[in-house]
Scaffold this active site. Structure first.
Site, mmCIF file in Angstrom:
data_model
loop_
_atom_site.group_PDB
_atom_site.id
_atom_site.type_symbol
_atom_site.label_atom_id
_atom_site.label_comp_id
_atom_site.label_asym_id
_atom_site.label_seq_id
_atom_site.Cartn_x
_atom_site.Cartn_y
_atom_site.Cartn_z
ATOM 1 N N ASP A 79 0.746 -1.247 0.032
ATOM 2 C CA ASP A 79 0.129 -0.041 0.025
ATOM 3 C C ASP A 79 0.792 1.402 -0.015
ATOM 4 O O ASP A 79 2.007 1.147 0.311
ATOM 5 C CB ASP A 79 -0.838 -0.053 1.123
ATOM 6 N N GLU A 137 -0.198 -1.128 5.577
ATOM 7 C CA GLU A 137 1.081 -0.706 6.396
ATOM 8 C C GLU A 137 0.854 0.774 6.879
ATOM 9 O O GLU A 137 1.434 1.070 7.893
ATOM 10 C CB GLU A 137 2.212 -1.121 5.761
#
Length: 368
Positions: A79, A137
């Protein structure tokens, strides 16, 4: 396992590394939207006969089973923070002097591209390798995909050592700072704005909170020979009821980045002390990790990689999942392309030469 469906984007791990990096970056994957990229990586690695590919949500594990005496995890998150008109990527310059611009080029899809290319190419590494790609994350720790894998499938992460492909400008960074978010509430009394003297304006009351933050001097702490700089900053503020109402509450969100010498409890006590007299709620926290470079596996990795890339070990000033591996008792370091000072910036960009250098250094370490 069921074969993955054909993804809209097809990745070629055997092709040009920079083209692969661009394809991964151009496949937008802001936190919560990683499925398409996870699908594409799963489709690229599942055909590799030397890899077992496993999946939990949008987290993937691809691992070898060669009976080597040691196993290493090489991990990276899929991400990014939100796109800021900085996709699709663009490439400027020629050869290793070229620069790749765009969201994720630094944090941390350059590292992910290195992982995908090497996972497909290294059929007989000298260590068994568990390649990990995970989601969420860049948001609260409770959503972290690696944490989910730890809870659901801890056996997938069994290893002697771990490398996080977080941006380090192709250097080795040990440990990481911890992170904590807190909400500082300032009370007030509602009133009609035409008769404001009958109330107490909570937004105005935040001046003292902001004064304390503006005057805060961040500590620099030496931890096992590396100096970690802390930080305490307002990252959000909310308050107000309507355009003609004096607000009865205003909340300042504060992010504290603390050196790994401090525990989460120490960090919380420090925040509460700074904001004595206010209602403070801790909303998110993750511990840091000490450098750990005195561990033989970490020391060997650092020596081998830095002999290839140059430089000396440095501290990781942000939070990374080396902390999660430390909690599992697995020594870990950060090593990846991209200047960490450019992470999350609108002008995020990565030197092409660093992506290739990290690829070649990691390949050399895994094959000698």
């Amino acid at each position: 396992m069921t074969a993955p469906s054909t993804p809209a984007t097809v990745l070629d791990p055997a092709g040009d590394l920079i083209a692969l990096t661009r394809a991964i970056c151009d496949l937008e994957s802001v936190s919560g939207g990683e499925t398409a990229l996870a699908d594409a990586i799963e489709a690229a690695l599942t055909p590799c006969p030397h890899l077992e590919v496993l999946r939990d949500g949008d987290a993937l594990v691809a691992r070898t089973h060669l009976g080597r005496p040691a196993r290493v995890v090489v991990a990276g998150h899929l991400d990014t923070v939100p796109v800021a008109a900085n996709l699709p990527t663009r490439l400027e310059g020629e050869g290793d002097d070229a620069v790749l611009w765009g969201r994720g080029t630094v944090d941390m899809k350059g590292g992910v591209a290195v992982q995908v290319a090497l996972a497909a190419a290294l059929q007989a590494p000298t260590r068994d390798v568990t390649w990990v790609f995970y989601d969420h994350e860049e948001v609260e720790a409770e959503h972290n995909g690696l944490g989910r894998v730890v809870r659901n499938h801890p056996e997938w992460l069994t290893a002697d050592f771990a490398v996080l492909g977080e941006p380090t400008a192709a250097g080795v960074e040990g440990g990481c700072n911890g992170t904590m978010r807190a909400e500082v509430r300032v009370p007030g009394v509602t009133a009609h704005s035409a008769r404001s003297w009958t109330g107490t304006n909570a937004i105005h009351g935040t001046a003292e909170v902001l004064r304390r933050l503006a005057g805060y001097r961040a500590a620099e702490l030496d931890v096992d020979g590396l100096v970690y700089r802390e930080g305490m900053n307002a990252v959000g503020i909310r308050g107000g009821v309507a355009g003609n109402v004096i607000p009865d509450e205003c909340v300042v969100t504060v992010n504290y980045r603390f050196a790994p010498a401090r525990s989460v409890a120490d960090a919380e006590a420090h925040v509460r002390e700074l904001f004595t007299g206010y209602d403070v709620t801790i909303t998110d926290a993750a511990p840091g990790a000490r450098p750990g470079l005195d561990h033989p596996a970490a020391a060997d990795f650092a020596a081998a990689v830095l002999a290839f890339t140059g430089g000396a070990p440095a501290p990781k000033l942000g939070w990374t999942d080396v902390a999660r591996f430390a909690e599992l008792g697995i020594p870990a370091v950060n090593f990846g392309p991209g200047d960490p000072l450019l992470a999350h910036k609108d002008d995020e960009r990565c030197a092409v030469g660093q992506i290739r250098l990290c690829h070649d250094a990691l390949r050399a370490w895994l094959t000698t």
